[in-house]
Design a protein around this motif. Structure first.
Motif, PDB file in Angstrom:
ATOM      1  N   ASN A   1      27.931  -3.628 -18.859  1.00 12.73           N
ATOM      2  CA  ASN A   1      29.076  -4.319 -19.013  1.00 12.73           C
ATOM      3  C   ASN A   1      30.272  -3.433 -19.213  1.00 12.73           C
ATOM      4  OD1 ASN A   1      27.523  -6.841 -19.156  1.00 12.73           O
ATOM      5  ND2 ASN A   1      26.949  -6.436 -21.163  1.00 12.73           N
ATOM      6  N   TYR A   2      30.401  -2.298 -18.386  1.00 12.40           N
ATOM      7  CA  TYR A   2      31.857  -1.650 -17.932  1.00 12.40           C
ATOM      8  C   TYR A   2      32.762  -2.487 -17.575  1.00 12.40           C
ATOM      9  CZ  TYR A   2      28.738   2.629 -19.216  1.00 12.40           C
ATOM     10  OH  TYR A   2      28.093   3.543 -19.630  1.00 12.40           O
ATOM     11  N   GLU A   3      34.021  -2.111 -17.856  1.00 11.14           N
ATOM     12  CA  GLU A   3      35.032  -2.856 -17.145  1.00 11.14           C
ATOM     13  C   GLU A   3      35.364  -2.163 -15.862  1.00 11.14           C
ATOM     14  OE1 GLU A   3      38.243  -3.488 -19.736  1.00 11.14           O
ATOM     15  OE2 GLU A   3      37.149  -4.147 -21.394  1.00 11.14           O
ATOM     16  N   SER A   4      35.045  -1.065 -15.829  1.00 14.94           N
ATOM     17  CA  SER A   4      35.732  -0.290 -14.411  1.00 14.94           C
ATOM     18  C   SER A   4      35.038   0.955 -14.487  1.00 14.94           C
ATOM     19  CB  SER A   4      37.135   0.218 -14.512  1.00 14.94           C
ATOM     20  OG  SER A   4      37.540   1.015 -15.577  1.00 14.94           O
ATOM     21  N   VAL A   5      34.847   1.533 -13.116  1.00 14.30           N
ATOM     22  CA  VAL A   5      34.578   3.044 -12.774  1.00 14.30           C
ATOM     23  C   VAL A   5      35.828   3.694 -12.643  1.00 14.30           C
ATOM     24  CG1 VAL A   5      33.083   4.198 -11.217  1.00 14.30           C
ATOM     25  CG2 VAL A   5      32.213   2.061 -12.042  1.00 14.30           C
ATOM     26  N   ARG A   6      36.020   4.815 -12.743  1.00 12.34           N
ATOM     27  CA  ARG A   6      37.057   5.770 -12.565  1.00 12.34           C
ATOM     28  C   ARG A   6      36.277   6.992 -11.995  1.00 12.34           C
ATOM     29  NH1 ARG A   6      41.917   4.810 -16.913  1.00 12.34           N
ATOM     30  NH2 ARG A   6      42.234   2.779 -16.608  1.00 12.34           N
ATOM     31  N   LEU A   7      37.137   7.673 -11.004  1.00 10.52           N
ATOM     32  CA  LEU A   7      36.735   8.783 -10.431  1.00 10.52           C
ATOM     33  C   LEU A   7      38.165   9.608 -10.142  1.00 10.52           C
ATOM     34  CD1 LEU A   7      36.991   8.687  -7.199  1.00 10.52           C
ATOM     35  CD2 LEU A   7      34.938   7.074  -7.723  1.00 10.52           C
ATOM     36  N   ASP A   8      37.936  10.853  -9.690  1.00 12.50           N
ATOM     37  CA  ASP A   8      39.041  11.409  -9.028  1.00 12.50           C
ATOM     38  C   ASP A   8      38.243  12.298  -7.766  1.00 12.50           C
ATOM     39  OD1 ASP A   8      38.428  13.306 -11.765  1.00 12.50           O
ATOM     40  OD2 ASP A   8      38.923  14.588 -10.039  1.00 12.50           O
ATOM     41  N   THR A   9      39.270  12.403  -6.989  1.00  9.27           N
ATOM     42  CA  THR A   9      38.919  13.306  -5.580  1.00  9.27           C
ATOM     43  C   THR A   9      39.954  14.170  -5.301  1.00  9.27           C
ATOM     44  OG1 THR A   9      37.789  13.044  -3.412  1.00  9.27           O
ATOM     45  CG2 THR A   9      39.544  11.408  -4.105  1.00  9.27           C
ATOM     46  N   PHE A  10      39.736  14.931  -4.438  1.00  9.47           N
ATOM     47  CA  PHE A  10      40.975  16.017  -4.106  1.00  9.47           C
ATOM     48  C   PHE A  10      41.757  15.328  -2.992  1.00  9.47           C
ATOM     49  CE2 PHE A  10      42.122  20.291  -1.762  1.00  9.47           C
ATOM     50  CZ  PHE A  10      42.956  20.590  -2.682  1.00  9.47           C
ATOM     51  N   SER A  11      43.059  15.469  -3.234  1.00  9.63           N
ATOM     52  CA  SER A  11      43.848  14.730  -2.449  1.00  9.63           C
ATOM     53  C   SER A  11      44.059  15.182  -0.900  1.00  9.63           C
ATOM     54  CB  SER A  11      45.557  15.001  -3.000  1.00  9.63           C
ATOM     55  OG  SER A  11      45.911  16.423  -2.936  1.00  9.63           O
ATOM     56  N   LEU A  12      43.395  16.396  -0.759  1.00  9.93           N
ATOM     57  CA  LEU A  12      43.408  16.719   0.773  1.00  9.93           C
ATOM     58  C   LEU A  12      42.051  16.277   1.435  1.00  9.93           C
ATOM     59  CD1 LEU A  12      44.911  20.323   0.672  1.00  9.93           C
ATOM     60  CD2 LEU A  12      46.112  17.958   1.009  1.00  9.93           C
ATOM     61  N   ASN A  13      41.177  15.680   0.670  1.00 12.14           N
ATOM     62  CA  ASN A  13      39.845  15.125   1.391  1.00 12.14           C
ATOM     63  C   ASN A  13      40.193  13.658   1.785  1.00 12.14           C
ATOM     64  OD1 ASN A  13      37.166  14.467   1.835  1.00 12.14           O
ATOM     65  ND2 ASN A  13      36.545  15.361   0.073  1.00 12.14           N
ATOM     66  N   LYS A  14      40.504  13.610   2.686  1.00 16.58           N
ATOM     67  CA  LYS A  14      41.020  12.109   3.404  1.00 16.58           C
ATOM     68  C   LYS A  14      39.669  11.286   3.660  1.00 16.58           C
ATOM     69  CE  LYS A  14      45.400  13.454   3.883  1.00 16.58           C
ATOM     70  NZ  LYS A  14      46.099  13.107   2.843  1.00 16.58           N
ATOM     71  N   ARG A  15      38.775  12.087   4.011  1.00 16.36           N
ATOM     72  CA  ARG A  15      37.129  11.167   4.092  1.00 16.36           C
ATOM     73  C   ARG A  15      36.778  10.408   2.694  1.00 16.36           C
ATOM     74  NH1 ARG A  15      31.496  13.750   5.803  1.00 16.36           N
ATOM     75  NH2 ARG A  15      30.415  11.871   5.979  1.00 16.36           N
ATOM     76  N   ASN A  16      37.151  11.397   1.656  1.00 19.44           N
ATOM     77  CA  ASN A  16      36.746  10.723   0.478  1.00 19.44           C
ATOM     78  C   ASN A  16      37.778   9.428   0.292  1.00 19.44           C
ATOM     79  OD1 ASN A  16      34.558  12.221   0.011  1.00 19.44           O
ATOM     80  ND2 ASN A  16      35.260  13.093  -1.811  1.00 19.44           N
ATOM     81  N   HIS A  17      38.950   9.634   0.410  1.00 24.56           N
ATOM     82  CA  HIS A  17      39.939   8.372   0.288  1.00 24.56           C
ATOM     83  C   HIS A  17      39.453   7.229   1.013  1.00 24.56           C
ATOM     84  CE1 HIS A  17      43.204  11.624  -0.148  1.00 24.56           C
ATOM     85  NE2 HIS A  17      42.282  12.120  -0.979  1.00 24.56           N
ATOM     86  N   LYS A  18      39.251   7.394   2.138  1.00 30.66           N
ATOM     87  CA  LYS A  18      38.743   6.135   2.972  1.00 30.66           C
ATOM     88  C   LYS A  18      37.502   5.497   2.233  1.00 30.66           C
ATOM     89  CE  LYS A  18      40.700   7.748   7.237  1.00 30.66           C
ATOM     90  NZ  LYS A  18      40.478   8.363   8.600  1.00 30.66           N
ATOM     91  N   PHE A  19      36.384   6.140   2.085  1.00 24.53           N
ATOM     92  CA  PHE A  19      35.326   5.833   1.543  1.00 24.53           C
ATOM     93  C   PHE A  19      35.721   5.109   0.139  1.00 24.53           C
ATOM     94  CE2 PHE A  19      31.830   6.797  -1.546  1.00 24.53           C
ATOM     95  CZ  PHE A  19      30.680   6.050  -0.795  1.00 24.53           C
ATOM     96  N   TYR A  20      36.229   5.494  -0.754  1.00 20.37           N
ATOM     97  CA  TYR A  20      36.140   4.958  -2.132  1.00 20.37           C
ATOM     98  C   TYR A  20      37.082   3.771  -1.818  1.00 20.37           C
ATOM     99  CZ  TYR A  20      34.575   9.013  -4.192  1.00 20.37           C
ATOM    100  OH  TYR A  20      33.660  10.254  -4.410  1.00 20.37           O
ATOM    101  N   GLU A  21      38.424   3.739  -1.166  1.00 23.05           N
ATOM    102  CA  GLU A  21      39.222   2.518  -0.726  1.00 23.05           C
ATOM    103  C   GLU A  21      38.206   1.333  -0.105  1.00 23.05           C
ATOM    104  OE1 GLU A  21      42.706   4.045   1.162  1.00 23.05           O
ATOM    105  OE2 GLU A  21      42.996   5.147  -0.660  1.00 23.05           O
ATOM    106  N   SER A  22      37.378   1.880   0.852  1.00 25.10           N
ATOM    107  CA  SER A  22      36.504   0.915   1.561  1.00 25.10           C
ATOM    108  C   SER A  22      35.683   0.342   0.509  1.00 25.10           C
ATOM    109  CB  SER A  22      35.482   1.483   2.730  1.00 25.10           C
ATOM    110  OG  SER A  22      34.682   2.081   2.304  1.00 25.10           O
ATOM    111  N   ARG A  23      35.345   0.889  -0.598  1.00 21.22           N
ATOM    112  CA  ARG A  23      34.361   0.128  -1.673  1.00 21.22           C
ATOM    113  C   ARG A  23      35.213  -0.531  -2.497  1.00 21.22           C
ATOM    114  NH1 ARG A  23      29.336   2.259  -1.551  1.00 21.22           N
ATOM    115  NH2 ARG A  23      28.846   1.299  -3.550  1.00 21.22           N
TER     116      ARG A  23
END
Length: 59
Positions: free
Chosen positions: A12-34
């Motif tokens: 029953n968590y309200e959200s999941v938070r994480l951080d990723t390196f700004s220059l790692n474009k592949r991670n940005h796309k992955f998380y945003e796709s989810r």
């Protein structure tokens, strides 16, 4: 990610938070796709001049 998100829902968590390196474009796309939304920047000056991006998935 499936495990972490399912674990959060099960407990029953309200959200999941994480951080990723700004220059790692592949991670940005992955998380945003989810469905994660970028909340802002986090700076670790001793690690890098570039920020880390904080993301959140509201469950």
């Amino acid at each position: 990610m499936d495990f972490a998100e399912n674990h959060a829902r099960k407990h029953n968590y309200e959200s999941v938070r994480l951080d990723t390196f700004s220059l790692n474009k592949r991670n940005h796309k992955f998380y945003e796709s989810r469905g994660y939304k970028r909340l802002g920047d986090i700076y670790f000056p001793k690690q890098s001049d570039a920020p880390f991006y904080c993301y959140e998935l509201v469950l």
